[in-house]
Design a protein around this motif. Structure first.
Motif, PDB file in Angstrom:
ATOM      1  N   ALA A 143       8.847  21.752  -3.134  1.00 41.34           N
ATOM      2  CA  ALA A 143       9.172  22.295  -1.808  1.00 41.34           C
ATOM      3  C   ALA A 143       9.364  21.175  -0.790  1.00 41.34           C
ATOM      4  O   ALA A 143      10.207  21.295   0.115  1.00 41.34           O
ATOM      5  N   LEU A 144       8.614  20.083  -0.936  1.00 42.65           N
ATOM      6  CA  LEU A 144       8.814  18.942  -0.027  1.00 42.65           C
ATOM      7  C   LEU A 144      10.206  18.349  -0.224  1.00 42.65           C
ATOM      8  O   LEU A 144      10.895  18.019   0.755  1.00 42.65           O
ATOM      9  N   GLU A 145      10.634  18.220  -1.470  1.00 43.37           N
ATOM     10  CA  GLU A 145      11.979  17.693  -1.739  1.00 43.37           C
ATOM     11  C   GLU A 145      13.040  18.633  -1.180  1.00 43.37           C
ATOM     12  O   GLU A 145      14.034  18.189  -0.616  1.00 43.37           O
ATOM     13  N   LYS A 146      12.819  19.938  -1.308  1.00 41.31           N
ATOM     14  CA  LYS A 146      13.783  20.909  -0.758  1.00 41.31           C
ATOM     15  C   LYS A 146      13.861  20.779   0.768  1.00 41.31           C
ATOM     16  O   LYS A 146      14.960  20.802   1.331  1.00 41.31           O
ATOM     17  N   LEU A 147      12.726  20.606   1.435  1.00 40.96           N
ATOM     18  CA  LEU A 147      12.753  20.378   2.890  1.00 40.96           C
ATOM     19  C   LEU A 147      13.540  19.116   3.212  1.00 40.96           C
ATOM     20  O   LEU A 147      14.347  19.105   4.151  1.00 40.96           O
ATOM     21  N   ALA A 148      13.304  18.047   2.445  1.00 41.77           N
ATOM     22  CA  ALA A 148      14.020  16.784   2.677  1.00 41.77           C
ATOM     23  C   ALA A 148      15.520  16.985   2.529  1.00 41.77           C
ATOM     24  O   ALA A 148      16.309  16.471   3.340  1.00 41.77           O
ATOM     25  N   GLN A 149      15.932  17.752   1.527  1.00 41.33           N
ATOM     26  CA  GLN A 149      17.362  18.009   1.308  1.00 41.33           C
ATOM     27  C   GLN A 149      17.936  18.939   2.383  1.00 41.33           C
ATOM     28  O   GLN A 149      19.011  18.689   2.917  1.00 41.33           O
ATOM     29  N   ASP A 150      17.212  20.016   2.690  1.00 41.79           N
ATOM     30  CA  ASP A 150      17.718  21.028   3.628  1.00 41.79           C
ATOM     31  C   ASP A 150      17.783  20.530   5.067  1.00 41.79           C
ATOM     32  O   ASP A 150      18.657  20.945   5.823  1.00 41.79           O
ATOM     33  N   THR A 182      -1.416  25.033   2.724  1.00 42.71           N
ATOM     34  CA  THR A 182      -0.213  25.563   3.380  1.00 42.71           C
ATOM     35  C   THR A 182       0.990  24.981   2.655  1.00 42.71           C
ATOM     36  O   THR A 182       1.181  23.770   2.626  1.00 42.71           O
ATOM     37  N   GLU A 183       1.775  25.849   2.040  1.00 48.35           N
ATOM     38  CA  GLU A 183       2.944  25.399   1.277  1.00 48.35           C
ATOM     39  C   GLU A 183       3.974  24.779   2.226  1.00 48.35           C
ATOM     40  O   GLU A 183       4.140  25.245   3.363  1.00 48.35           O
ATOM     41  N   PRO A 184       4.679  23.749   1.767  1.00 51.05           N
ATOM     42  CA  PRO A 184       5.679  23.097   2.622  1.00 51.05           C
ATOM     43  C   PRO A 184       6.785  24.039   3.104  1.00 51.05           C
ATOM     44  O   PRO A 184       7.366  23.815   4.158  1.00 51.05           O
ATOM     45  N   ASP A 185       7.062  25.095   2.336  1.00 47.20           N
ATOM     46  CA  ASP A 185       8.126  26.027   2.744  1.00 47.20           C
ATOM     47  C   ASP A 185       7.568  27.286   3.414  1.00 47.20           C
ATOM     48  O   ASP A 185       8.285  28.264   3.610  1.00 47.20           O
ATOM     49  N   ALA A 186       6.288  27.251   3.814  1.00 51.28           N
ATOM     50  CA  ALA A 186       5.692  28.376   4.536  1.00 51.28           C
ATOM     51  C   ALA A 186       6.419  28.557   5.867  1.00 51.28           C
ATOM     52  O   ALA A 186       6.898  27.590   6.470  1.00 51.28           O
ATOM     53  N   GLN A 187       6.478  29.795   6.320  1.00 46.70           N
ATOM     54  CA  GLN A 187       7.214  30.107   7.552  1.00 46.70           C
ATOM     55  C   GLN A 187       6.757  29.251   8.730  1.00 46.70           C
ATOM     56  O   GLN A 187       7.585  28.737   9.486  1.00 46.70           O
ATOM     57  N   GLU A 188       5.446  29.046   8.884  1.00 47.96           N
ATOM     58  CA  GLU A 188       4.969  28.278  10.045  1.00 47.96           C
ATOM     59  C   GLU A 188       5.396  26.806   9.970  1.00 47.96           C
ATOM     60  O   GLU A 188       5.639  26.177  10.989  1.00 47.96           O
ATOM     61  N   VAL A 189       5.522  26.267   8.767  1.00 48.14           N
ATOM     62  CA  VAL A 189       5.973  24.883   8.614  1.00 48.14           C
ATOM     63  C   VAL A 189       7.460  24.784   8.944  1.00 48.14           C
ATOM     64  O   VAL A 189       7.884  23.926   9.727  1.00 48.14           O
ATOM     65  N   VAL A 190       8.244  25.680   8.366  1.00 49.76           N
ATOM     66  CA  VAL A 190       9.697  25.670   8.601  1.00 49.76           C
ATOM     67  C   VAL A 190      10.006  25.881  10.081  1.00 49.76           C
ATOM     68  O   VAL A 190      10.844  25.173  10.655  1.00 49.76           O
ATOM     69  N   GLU A 191       9.309  26.820  10.723  1.00 51.88           N
ATOM     70  CA  GLU A 191       9.540  27.071  12.154  1.00 51.88           C
ATOM     71  C   GLU A 191       9.187  25.844  12.991  1.00 51.88           C
ATOM     72  O   GLU A 191       9.903  25.505  13.940  1.00 51.88           O
ATOM     73  N   ALA A 192       8.100  25.173  12.654  1.00 50.74           N
ATOM     74  CA  ALA A 192       7.702  23.972  13.398  1.00 50.74           C
ATOM     75  C   ALA A 192       8.734  22.863  13.220  1.00 50.74           C
ATOM     76  O   ALA A 192       9.094  22.173  14.184  1.00 50.74           O
ATOM     77  N   ILE A 193       9.235  22.695  11.997  1.00 56.92           N
ATOM     78  CA  ILE A 193      10.263  21.675  11.743  1.00 56.92           C
ATOM     79  C   ILE A 193      11.522  22.004  12.541  1.00 56.92           C
ATOM     80  O   ILE A 193      12.067  21.140  13.236  1.00 56.92           O
ATOM     81  N   GLU A 194      11.976  23.242  12.454  1.00 54.21           N
ATOM     82  CA  GLU A 194      13.196  23.627  13.174  1.00 54.21           C
ATOM     83  C   GLU A 194      13.050  23.446  14.676  1.00 54.21           C
ATOM     84  O   GLU A 194      14.011  23.100  15.360  1.00 54.21           O
TER      85      GLU A 194
END
Length: 165
Positions: free
Chosen positions: A46-53, A148-160
């Motif tokens: 999931a960390l790699e997917k965040l890095a790519q996305d 907390t999974e790297p692709d959890a909604q709260e992580v993705v929202e914070a990154i965005e």
């Protein structure tokens, strides 16, 4: 306020080269203490997917191998790099093996652990795969505990929220 900016703290890459967060990440960074032999190790995917996305929008995921939690990162630099790239396809930067807690705590984690998590708790890293979201400019915006999974909604929202639109 500290005399040293978070982005200027001296770091060492897994292959032994000096660097800083400012050199590794033009924009936001997700700094994660990682380990190869942990029950949470599948989070690498999931960390790699965040890095790519989110890489094109300014996010850099930075893995920091740590052997302080039940010896779950015993390997040397080459072994860690090979494991991460062949097992999980990791392309994001990895730093040299680092202490995140205790008397040998790296200055980067001295600063990162001042940030509180969602429950308002700061202090020591609890386990492998604790995540710190650093905004462009070096402010720690969010801290996510290991489970907390790297692709959890709260992580993705914070990154965005910290990336340019």
């Amino acid at each position: 306020m500290t005399d040293t900016r978070l982005t200027d703290i001296e770091l060492t890459t897994l292959d032994g080269n000096p660097t800083t967060l400012a050199e590794l990440a033009d924009g936001a960074a997700l700094v994660v203490n990682v380990a190869s032999k942990c029950g949470l190790t599948p989070q690498y995917s999931a960390l790699e997917k965040l890095a790519q996305d989110y890489g094109d929008r300014g996010l850099t995921v930075i893995g920091v191998p740590c052997n302080q939690f039940m010896g779950q990162e015993p390997g040397g630099a080459e072994e860690i790099q090979t494991f991460c790239s062949t097992t999980y396809g990791v392309t994001f930067p990895l730093l040299a093996k680092t202490d995140v807690n205790g008397p040998g705590r790296h200055p980067l984690f001295t600063e990162l652990t001042k940030a509180a998590d969602a429950e308002g708790e700061a202090g020591d890293v609890q386990w492998n795969f604790e995540k710190f979201l650093v905004a462009p400019g070096g402010e720690v915006i969010k801290r996510f505990r290991p489970r907390t999974e790297p692709d959890a909604q709260e992580v993705v929202e914070a990154i965005e929220a910290v990336l340019p639109r």
